[in-house]
Scaffold this motif. Structure first.
Motif, mmCIF file in Angstrom:
data_model
loop_
_atom_site.group_PDB
_atom_site.id
_atom_site.type_symbol
_atom_site.label_atom_id
_atom_site.label_comp_id
_atom_site.label_asym_id
_atom_site.label_seq_id
_atom_site.Cartn_x
_atom_site.Cartn_y
_atom_site.Cartn_z
ATOM 1 N N GLY A 1 41.826 12.450 -25.934
ATOM 2 C CA GLY A 1 43.096 11.991 -25.565
ATOM 3 C C GLY A 1 43.492 12.316 -24.219
ATOM 4 N N PHE A 2 44.715 11.234 -23.789
ATOM 5 C CA PHE A 2 45.012 11.182 -22.779
ATOM 6 C C PHE A 2 46.211 10.378 -22.592
ATOM 7 N N GLY A 3 47.287 10.980 -21.772
ATOM 8 C CA GLY A 3 48.916 10.774 -21.642
ATOM 9 C C GLY A 3 49.525 10.296 -23.563
ATOM 10 N N ASP A 4 49.881 8.918 -24.379
ATOM 11 C CA ASP A 4 50.482 8.432 -25.329
ATOM 12 C C ASP A 4 49.426 8.801 -26.017
ATOM 13 N N ALA B 1 40.579 7.762 -24.510
ATOM 14 C CA ALA B 1 41.142 7.151 -24.234
ATOM 15 C C ALA B 1 41.328 6.460 -23.105
ATOM 16 N N PRO B 2 41.871 5.716 -22.387
ATOM 17 C CA PRO B 2 41.585 4.829 -21.460
ATOM 18 C C PRO B 2 41.603 6.135 -20.385
ATOM 19 N N VAL B 3 41.367 6.239 -19.133
ATOM 20 C CA VAL B 3 41.794 7.003 -18.260
ATOM 21 C C VAL B 3 42.563 5.958 -16.721
ATOM 22 N N PRO B 4 43.620 6.313 -16.147
ATOM 23 C CA PRO B 4 43.557 5.733 -15.177
ATOM 24 C C PRO B 4 42.278 5.847 -13.617
ATOM 25 N N GLU B 5 41.975 4.792 -13.159
ATOM 26 C CA GLU B 5 40.477 4.360 -12.024
ATOM 27 C C GLU B 5 41.673 4.539 -10.771
ATOM 28 N N ARG B 6 42.209 5.893 -10.486
ATOM 29 C CA ARG B 6 42.984 5.486 -9.237
ATOM 30 C C ARG B 6 42.301 7.650 -8.859
ATOM 31 N N GLY B 7 42.120 8.359 -7.517
ATOM 32 C CA GLY B 7 42.002 9.200 -7.701
ATOM 33 C C GLY B 7 40.818 9.808 -8.368
ATOM 34 N N ILE B 8 41.144 10.628 -8.438
ATOM 35 C CA ILE B 8 40.479 11.721 -9.057
ATOM 36 C C ILE B 8 39.830 10.916 -10.706
ATOM 37 N N GLY B 9 40.954 10.064 -11.276
ATOM 38 C CA GLY B 9 40.090 9.758 -12.584
ATOM 39 C C GLY B 9 38.899 8.629 -11.846
ATOM 40 N N LYS B 10 38.478 8.227 -10.555
ATOM 41 C CA LYS B 10 37.038 7.031 -10.503
ATOM 42 C C LYS B 10 36.218 8.712 -11.011
ATOM 43 N N ALA B 11 36.411 10.108 -10.597
ATOM 44 C CA ALA B 11 35.420 10.982 -11.466
ATOM 45 C C ALA B 11 34.683 11.088 -12.546
ATOM 46 N N GLY C 1 49.824 12.883 -18.549
ATOM 47 C CA GLY C 1 48.800 11.655 -17.997
ATOM 48 C C GLY C 1 48.701 12.301 -16.723
ATOM 49 N N GLU C 2 48.340 13.605 -16.491
ATOM 50 C CA GLU C 2 48.020 14.030 -14.906
ATOM 51 C C GLU C 2 47.147 14.100 -14.954
ATOM 52 N N LEU C 3 46.359 13.732 -13.963
ATOM 53 C CA LEU C 3 44.940 13.615 -13.665
ATOM 54 C C LEU C 3 44.478 14.382 -12.755
#
Ligand code: AMP
Ligand code: MG
Length: 323
Positions: free
Chosen positions: A262-265, A303-313, A276-278
């Protein structure tokens, strides 16, 4: 060691680090905590010791290793650091950033370290245990991630044992790794242009803004699985970090038979970050993948992970785990 003896797990206090230094000096293999993941260290100036890294991991010989150094001065013995490379190394090290630079003819590294390339990948790690170890030895340490080739990277001693128990002399136990995904890798070319070879904890756009690194002709990511990616950075191969089960990305719920990360909600069997902290998600990524791999479920959903900051990695590693 030939594969039957148990691997020692030793606390990373002064005595443990001294013991690791002795094993390494004798050409042995020690898994060492870094701020990214556990590395499988051997002395980089010994062809025999480096050959043991490839053998223990089952790593293809075209996949070069990152050489870990204690400071910029030591890095200059192995690579040409000029202009922008010196600025970047001086400003960002120690830290989770690997620089691929022209290899010096008199570097004295085992040829297999750089897999025959005219470049060498160098990193100066920030983890106190790895730093202490580098201060104790008079040679550089080649250290890929401490897992068998293609499998999930290790962020805890037990993750190392999951694939390398009996194949290496020792694990230095420094607890869980803080960053949790492998170092950012950039190649700095002789014309001053940069290639981002692997996204990681250090954001490349931030670096470009800070140091003025020019985009190269390829631009952003080298296409995964392309010849360039194969030669230069097999961490970019389409399938890597593989848990040995099918992985479905972008999941909002578990389907029958799935272990949900999971991630976030989206609350899972294991959750990367309920808040929801990356950064927290990156630190927990491989732990969750190891739990999923070891679980009774036959498939994994994430779960989906936002594509920003370390979320890209994080997403880069998840795509390769799913490929
Ligand atoms: P790991 O084995 O997980 O530590 O990953 C090390 C990464 O560094 C791999 O993707 C290697 O291909 C990459 N690497 C090491 N040396 C070089 C080099 N000279 N040029 C490009 N990539 C390199
Ligand atoms: Mg690896």
């Amino acid at each position: 060691m030939t594969g039957k003896n148990a691997t020692e797990v030793i606390a990373a206090d002064a005595a443990g680090i001294a013991r690791a230094a002795t094993i390494l000096a004798g050409g042995g293999l020690v898994a060492v905590p870094t701020e990214t993941v556990y590395g499988l260290a051997a002395r980089a100036d010994s062809p025999e010791a480096v050959a043991r890294i490839y053998a223990a991991k089952g790593r293809p010989d075209f996949n070069p290793l990152i050489v870990h150094v204690r400071d910029v001065e030591q890095a200059q013995r192995y690579a040409q650091l000029s202009g922008v490379a010196l600025d970047v190394a001086g400003g960002e090290w120690p830290g989770p950033l690997t620089l691929v630079l022209p290899l010096r003819a008199d570097a004295g590294l085992a040829p297999a370290v750089s897999a025959g390339l005219p470049t060498v990948a160098l990193r100066c790690p920030a983890h106190p245990v790895m730093r202490h170890l580098l201060e104790q030895v008079d040679f550089p340490l080649a250290a890929p991630s401490a897992n068998s080739s293609g499998f999930i990277s290790p962020t805890r001693p037990e993750h190392v044992l999951a694939s390398l128990d009996g194949r290496i002399e020792m694990v230095l136990d420094g607890g869980p790794c803080a960053a949790g995904v492998e170092s950012t890798i950039i190649a700095i070319r002789e014309d001053g242009s940069w290639d981002e070879l692997r996204p990681g904890p250090v954001d490349v756009e931030t670096l470009r803004a800070r140091y003025g690194g020019a985009r190269n002709k390829i631009g952003g990511e080298t296409p995964a699985g392309s010849i360039e990616a194969r030669i230069e950075s097999p961490g970019q191969l389409a399938s890597h970090y593989a848990p040995g089960k099918p992985v479905r990305l972008g999941a909002l719920d578990a389907e029958a038979g799935e272990f949900l990360i999971g991630f976030g909600d989206v609350a899972g069997d294991c959750t990367l970050s309920a808040a929801g902290e990356l950064d927290e998600a990156a630190a927990r990524l491989y732990d969750c993948l190891h739990l999923a791999a070891a679980s009774e479920h036959s498939r994994i959903a994430v779960a989906p992970v936002p594509e920003r900051g370390i979320g890209k990695a994080i997403n880069d590693r998840l795509r390769r785990a799913a490929a």
